[in-house]
Design a protein around this motif. Structure first.
Motif, PDB file in Angstrom:
ATOM      1  N   ASP A  42       0.740  -1.107  -0.002  1.00 30.07           N
ATOM      2  CA  ASP A  42       0.068  -0.018   0.179  1.00 30.07           C
ATOM      3  C   ASP A  42       1.051   1.240  -0.069  1.00 30.07           C
ATOM      4  OD1 ASP A  42      -2.579   1.177   2.302  1.00 30.07           O
ATOM      5  OD2 ASP A  42      -1.510   2.017   0.781  1.00 30.07           O
ATOM      6  N   ILE A  43       0.918   1.972  -1.228  1.00 26.63           N
ATOM      7  CA  ILE A  43       1.656   3.124  -1.052  1.00 26.63           C
ATOM      8  C   ILE A  43       1.382   4.348   0.008  1.00 26.63           C
ATOM      9  CG2 ILE A  43       0.363   4.537  -2.665  1.00 26.63           C
ATOM     10  CD1 ILE A  43       2.770   5.094  -4.831  1.00 26.63           C
ATOM     11  N   ASN A  47      -6.984  12.027 -11.743  1.00 23.66           N
ATOM     12  CA  ASN A  47      -7.660  12.796 -12.851  1.00 23.66           C
ATOM     13  C   ASN A  47      -7.277  13.997 -12.958  1.00 23.66           C
ATOM     14  OD1 ASN A  47      -9.694  14.231 -11.205  1.00 23.66           O
ATOM     15  ND2 ASN A  47     -10.322  12.120 -10.679  1.00 23.66           N
ATOM     16  N   ILE A  53     -10.090  15.086  -8.575  1.00 23.55           N
ATOM     17  CA  ILE A  53     -10.928  14.901  -7.651  1.00 23.55           C
ATOM     18  C   ILE A  53     -10.299  13.142  -7.144  1.00 23.55           C
ATOM     19  CG2 ILE A  53     -13.309  14.087  -7.171  1.00 23.55           C
ATOM     20  CD1 ILE A  53     -14.106  16.263  -9.342  1.00 23.55           C
ATOM     21  N   GLY A 108     -11.029  10.065  -6.123  1.00 19.84           N
ATOM     22  CA  GLY A 108     -11.985   8.863  -6.161  1.00 19.84           C
ATOM     23  C   GLY A 108     -11.389   7.509  -5.480  1.00 19.84           C
ATOM     24  N   GLY A 109     -11.171   6.438  -6.033  1.00 20.01           N
ATOM     25  CA  GLY A 109     -10.892   5.331  -5.494  1.00 20.01           C
ATOM     26  C   GLY A 109      -9.567   4.762  -5.805  1.00 20.01           C
ATOM     27  N   VAL A 120      -5.718   4.075  -5.818  1.00 21.86           N
ATOM     28  CA  VAL A 120      -4.583   4.831  -5.029  1.00 21.86           C
ATOM     29  C   VAL A 120      -5.286   6.312  -4.312  1.00 21.86           C
ATOM     30  CG1 VAL A 120      -2.471   6.280  -5.310  1.00 21.86           C
ATOM     31  CG2 VAL A 120      -3.032   4.131  -6.378  1.00 21.86           C
ATOM     32  N   GLY A 154      -2.489   4.458 -13.856  1.00 23.94           N
ATOM     33  CA  GLY A 154      -3.388   4.084 -15.143  1.00 23.94           C
ATOM     34  C   GLY A 154      -3.893   2.819 -15.302  1.00 23.94           C
ATOM     35  N   THR A 155      -3.367   1.912 -14.486  1.00 23.07           N
ATOM     36  CA  THR A 155      -3.617   0.253 -14.646  1.00 23.07           C
ATOM     37  C   THR A 155      -4.900   0.033 -13.565  1.00 23.07           C
ATOM     38  OG1 THR A 155      -2.069  -0.148 -12.864  1.00 23.07           O
ATOM     39  CG2 THR A 155      -1.262  -0.209 -15.185  1.00 23.07           C
ATOM     40  N   GLY A 156      -5.566   0.763 -12.949  1.00 29.04           N
ATOM     41  CA  GLY A 156      -6.844   0.283 -12.392  1.00 29.04           C
ATOM     42  C   GLY A 156      -7.989   0.954 -13.122  1.00 29.04           C
ATOM     43  N   ILE A 157      -8.758   1.776 -12.463  1.00 29.34           N
ATOM     44  CA  ILE A 157      -9.600   2.204 -13.043  1.00 29.34           C
ATOM     45  C   ILE A 157      -9.773   3.136 -14.494  1.00 29.34           C
ATOM     46  CG2 ILE A 157     -11.569   4.400 -12.733  1.00 29.34           C
ATOM     47  CD1 ILE A 157     -10.794   3.793  -9.518  1.00 29.34           C
ATOM     48  N   ALA A 158      -8.636   3.358 -14.753  1.00 30.57           N
ATOM     49  CA  ALA A 158      -8.107   4.130 -16.029  1.00 30.57           C
ATOM     50  C   ALA A 158      -7.820   3.130 -16.931  1.00 30.57           C
ATOM     51  CB  ALA A 158      -7.213   4.949 -15.876  1.00 30.57           C
TER      52      ALA A 158
HETATM   53  N1  APR Z   1      -1.322   1.411  -3.209  1.00 31.93           N
HETATM   54  C1  APR Z   1      -0.733   1.304  -4.094  1.00 31.93           C
HETATM   55  N2  APR Z   1      -1.318   0.565  -5.428  1.00 31.93           N
HETATM   56  C2  APR Z   1      -2.634   0.788  -5.417  1.00 31.93           C
HETATM   57  C3  APR Z   1      -3.336   0.935  -4.029  1.00 31.93           C
HETATM   58  C4  APR Z   1      -2.588   1.469  -2.961  1.00 31.93           C
HETATM   59  N3  APR Z   1      -3.021   1.669  -1.781  1.00 31.93           N
HETATM   60  N4  APR Z   1      -4.627   1.070  -4.475  1.00 31.93           N
HETATM   61  C5  APR Z   1      -4.732   0.813  -6.001  1.00 31.93           C
HETATM   62  N5  APR Z   1      -3.274   0.598  -6.315  1.00 31.93           N
HETATM   63  C6  APR Z   1      -3.202   0.149  -7.741  1.00 31.93           C
HETATM   64  C7  APR Z   1      -4.107  -0.547  -8.644  1.00 31.93           C
HETATM   65  O1  APR Z   1      -4.161  -1.804  -8.255  1.00 31.93           O
HETATM   66  C8  APR Z   1      -3.673  -0.219  -9.775  1.00 31.93           C
HETATM   67  O2  APR Z   1      -2.575  -1.045 -10.265  1.00 31.93           O
HETATM   68  O3  APR Z   1      -2.776   1.392  -8.340  1.00 31.93           O
HETATM   69  C9  APR Z   1      -3.128   1.312  -9.693  1.00 31.93           C
HETATM   70  C10 APR Z   1      -3.740   2.413 -10.107  1.00 31.93           C
HETATM   71  O4  APR Z   1      -4.879   2.340 -10.158  1.00 31.93           O
HETATM   72  P1  APR Z   1      -6.099   3.379  -9.899  1.00 31.93           P
HETATM   73  O5  APR Z   1      -5.704   4.017  -8.465  1.00 31.93           O
HETATM   74  O6  APR Z   1      -7.404   2.867 -10.025  1.00 31.93           O
HETATM   75  O7  APR Z   1      -5.534   4.490 -10.801  1.00 31.93           O
HETATM   76  P2  APR Z   1      -5.927   4.906 -12.462  1.00 31.93           P
HETATM   77  O8  APR Z   1      -6.111   3.495 -13.016  1.00 31.93           O
HETATM   78  O9  APR Z   1      -4.573   5.568 -12.596  1.00 31.93           O
HETATM   79  O10 APR Z   1      -7.268   5.500 -12.232  1.00 31.93           O
HETATM   80  C11 APR Z   1      -7.234   6.918 -11.672  1.00 31.93           C
HETATM   81  O11 APR Z   1      -9.283   6.408 -10.698  1.00 31.93           O
HETATM   82  O12 APR Z   1      -9.581   6.589  -8.397  1.00 31.93           O
HETATM   83  C12 APR Z   1      -9.740   7.130  -9.238  1.00 31.93           C
HETATM   84  O13 APR Z   1      -9.522   9.371  -8.688  1.00 31.93           O
HETATM   85  C13 APR Z   1      -8.857   8.562  -9.615  1.00 31.93           C
HETATM   86  O14 APR Z   1      -9.889   9.299 -11.390  1.00 31.93           O
HETATM   87  C14 APR Z   1      -8.860   8.758 -10.957  1.00 31.93           C
HETATM   88  C15 APR Z   1      -8.785   7.157 -11.519  1.00 31.93           C
END
Ligand code: APR
Length: 175
Positions: A16-17, A30, A34, A36-37, A39, A121-125
């Protein structure tokens, strides 16, 4: 083969970063800043409301840019909000490259010596983790090859699969 002095300053961790005791934690942001979820959610929940309040004062930035706030209750000094996408949009190779480059430039402006990046970028994006690893390492290595003020650069990967993808890429650079 990449210069060992550069690679030796890069560390990969799984976790967890928000627990990192570094000068700056990079938020996967973003461009409306704002939180969101993912990181951003972890930073928002553990860092407290101050971070979003500072983001609200900055307002919308361009996709590919980066902005700096305090880290609120977190152990880090700063959060660097690395905007690789727009709300409801997707991260692209170019927007990721720009966001990483602009984030690294902020380390000079703020005399940051230690920094932790997530896999932006590798999560929600929705950006592919292997493509993300290639681009992030490419930008980080070219930056570290010219600048030496950054002592440690951590890549903190949350899940084992993403960690494995980044580790394989990192190991391929050492041969
Ligand atoms: N520590 C490290 N890495 C994390 C953590 C954490 N606590 N939580 C999630 N991650 C990982 C995810 O598993 C993914 O591999 O970070 C990476 C990026 O995921 P996201 O946080 O969803 O970011 P991203 O894909 O860039 O989307 C950004 O999502 O939460 C919203 O406000 C944010 O609009 C923005 C968008």
């Amino acid at each position: 083969m990449v210069n060992t002095n550069v690679l030796s300053r890069i560390r990969l961790l799984q976790g967890d970063i928000t627990t990192m005791e570094v000068d700056a934690i990079v938020n996967a942001a973003n461009n409306d800043l704002i939180l969101g979820g993912g990181v951003a959610g972890a930073i928002r929940i553990k860092g407290g409301p101050k971070i979003q309040e500072e983001c609200n004062k900055i307002g919308t930035i361009k996709v590919g840019e980066a902005s700096v706030t305090s880290a609120g209750n977190l152990k880090a000094k700063y959060i660097i909000h690395s905007a690789s996408m727009s709300l409801g949009g997707w991260t692209t190779a170019q927007s990721l490259r720009d966001a990483v480059k602009n984030t690294l430039l902020k380390t000079e402006e703020y005399q940051i010596k230690t920094i932790a990046f997530p896999a932006i970028g590798t999560g929600i994006a929705g950006f592919a983790a292997d493509e993300c690893a290639k681009i992030m390492f490419d930008e980080i290595i070219s930056y570290l090859s010219n600048k030496s003020h950054l002592e440690w650069l951590y890549l903190v990967l949350y899940d084992p699969k993403t960690y494995q993808i980044f580790k394989e890429h990192y190991d391929s650079l050492r041969v």
